[in-house]
Enzyme design. Structure first.
Site, mmCIF file in Angstrom:
data_model
loop_
_atom_site.group_PDB
_atom_site.id
_atom_site.type_symbol
_atom_site.label_atom_id
_atom_site.label_comp_id
_atom_site.label_asym_id
_atom_site.label_seq_id
_atom_site.Cartn_x
_atom_site.Cartn_y
_atom_site.Cartn_z
ATOM 1 N N SER A 170 0.821 -1.210 0.000
ATOM 2 C CA SER A 170 0.000 0.000 0.000
ATOM 3 C C SER A 170 0.852 1.256 0.000
ATOM 4 O O SER A 170 0.322 2.361 -0.059
ATOM 5 C CB SER A 170 -0.906 0.015 1.232
ATOM 6 O OG SER A 170 -0.107 -0.005 2.412
ATOM 7 N N HIS A 221 -3.085 -3.354 -5.083
ATOM 8 C CA HIS A 221 -3.266 -3.230 -3.637
ATOM 9 C C HIS A 221 -4.656 -3.695 -3.235
ATOM 10 O O HIS A 221 -5.656 -3.014 -3.474
ATOM 11 C CB HIS A 221 -3.037 -1.777 -3.191
ATOM 12 C CG HIS A 221 -3.271 -1.585 -1.731
ATOM 13 N ND1 HIS A 221 -3.952 -0.517 -1.211
ATOM 14 C CD2 HIS A 221 -2.926 -2.366 -0.663
ATOM 15 C CE1 HIS A 221 -4.017 -0.642 0.106
ATOM 16 N NE2 HIS A 221 -3.409 -1.745 0.455
ATOM 17 N N GLU A 264 -6.676 -1.264 -5.656
ATOM 18 C CA GLU A 264 -6.037 -0.096 -6.271
ATOM 19 C C GLU A 264 -4.972 -0.596 -7.249
ATOM 20 O O GLU A 264 -4.025 -1.278 -6.848
ATOM 21 C CB GLU A 264 -5.403 0.793 -5.198
ATOM 22 C CG GLU A 264 -6.431 1.471 -4.316
ATOM 23 C CD GLU A 264 -5.804 2.259 -3.174
ATOM 24 O OE1 GLU A 264 -6.295 3.347 -2.855
ATOM 25 O OE2 GLU A 264 -4.813 1.755 -2.580
#
Length: 287
Positions: A120, A141, A153
């Site tokens: 992240s 992510h 993500e």
């Protein structure tokens, strides 16, 4: 660009869930961990999770058996890397171990293999400098618990082609996730940058003795409509993960506001990492 065979590196809380999610959606998956104990625990988790789905009427026995048949474990990295179309890394949230892993994978994987980090915070462009395929390296992510949370993500950098981006987005949809694309990197991406701002202030209120963890969380749940308070969510995701990610951003950028709160550092050093350790901002019964 076809993605059919997935390798997940790291059998911890995130890796085992990502691997199982892919297997449930019909992909052939290899789960790798250097520790056999980690693999044993991961498969115990998978069995218990799938049994729970069956008990709730959301899965049939044949579905469990099919998913587990598509998922295998190995502690041999070369074996795990051999036929992978996509490698998803989910190991400790520190740059050097990740960089060393991708250096090794670069020599073990086929040339067409895509590399993805579940990090992240540690951007793919940094990791891409450690191996010979920058155009095939990106961040995917996932969010914890990865078997439940829909969002992924997808974070790319200028070297990544549209073909790779399209393949990554399609893969996420194929495993039942809702991908969002970031074409410009920044530490923490979208969700965690917002989450860190919220939790930094929540921790500051707790550190200053302004309110208890319970009341801070209750205020956010009842006042802002969040399903879980920020301090309980930190416990759930792991104090260690949060601390290491914030330290990495602080060391890279030097931005003072990125520095972890003092109490977060103390909790990390004490090993009070939240739910996984039995104690964080709250205390949890241990199985």
């Amino acid at each position: 660009m076809s993605i059919k065979k997935i390798t997940v590196i790291g059998a911890g809380a995130m890796g085992r869930q990502i691997a199982l999610q892919c297997a449930l959606r019909g992909f052939s998956v290899v789960l790798h961990d250097s520790r056999q104990q980690g693999l044993d625990e991961a498969f115990k988790f998978c069995n218990e999770y799938l049994d729970g789905r069956i008990a709730k009427g959301k899965l049939i026995q044949e579905g469990k058996e099919a998913a587990l048949a598509r998922l295998r474990a190995t502690s041999d990295l070369a074996d795990a890397a051999r036929d992978a179309d996509l490698v998803i890394e989910a190991i400790v949230e520190q740059f050097e171990p990740k960089a060393e892993l991708f250096r090794r994978l670069d020599g073990l994987c086929p040339k067409h293999t895509l590399f993805a980090s579940n990090s992240s915070n540690i951007r793919a462009s940094r990791l891409a400098e450690t191996c010979g395929r920058p155009g095939r390296m990106l961040n995917l992510h996932f969010f914890n618990p990865a078997l439940v949370m829909e969002l992924v993500e997808v974070v790319v950098h200028p070297a990544v082609s549209e073909q790779v981006i399209d393949a990554a987005m399609e893969f996420c949809r194929a495993i039942g996730k809702a991908p969002v694309l970031m074409r410009k990197e920044i530490p923490g991406f979208i969700v965690n940058r917002i989450f860190r701002a919220l939790t930094r202030e929540a921790i500051s209120l707790y550190e200053g003795g302004y309110a208890t963890a319970e009341d801070i969380d209750l205020a956010v749940v009842k006042g802002l409509g969040h399903p879980m308070g920020p301090l309980r969510l930190l416990d759930a995701t792991g104090i260690d993960v949060s601390y290491l990610a914030r330290m990495d951003e602080y060391l890279e950028t030097g931005v003072e506001s990125a520095k972890p709160n003092p109490i977060l550092k103390q909790m990390y050093e004490r090993g009070t990492w939240g739910k996984k350790s039995g104690k964080g901002f709250y205390t949890y019964p241990q199985k």
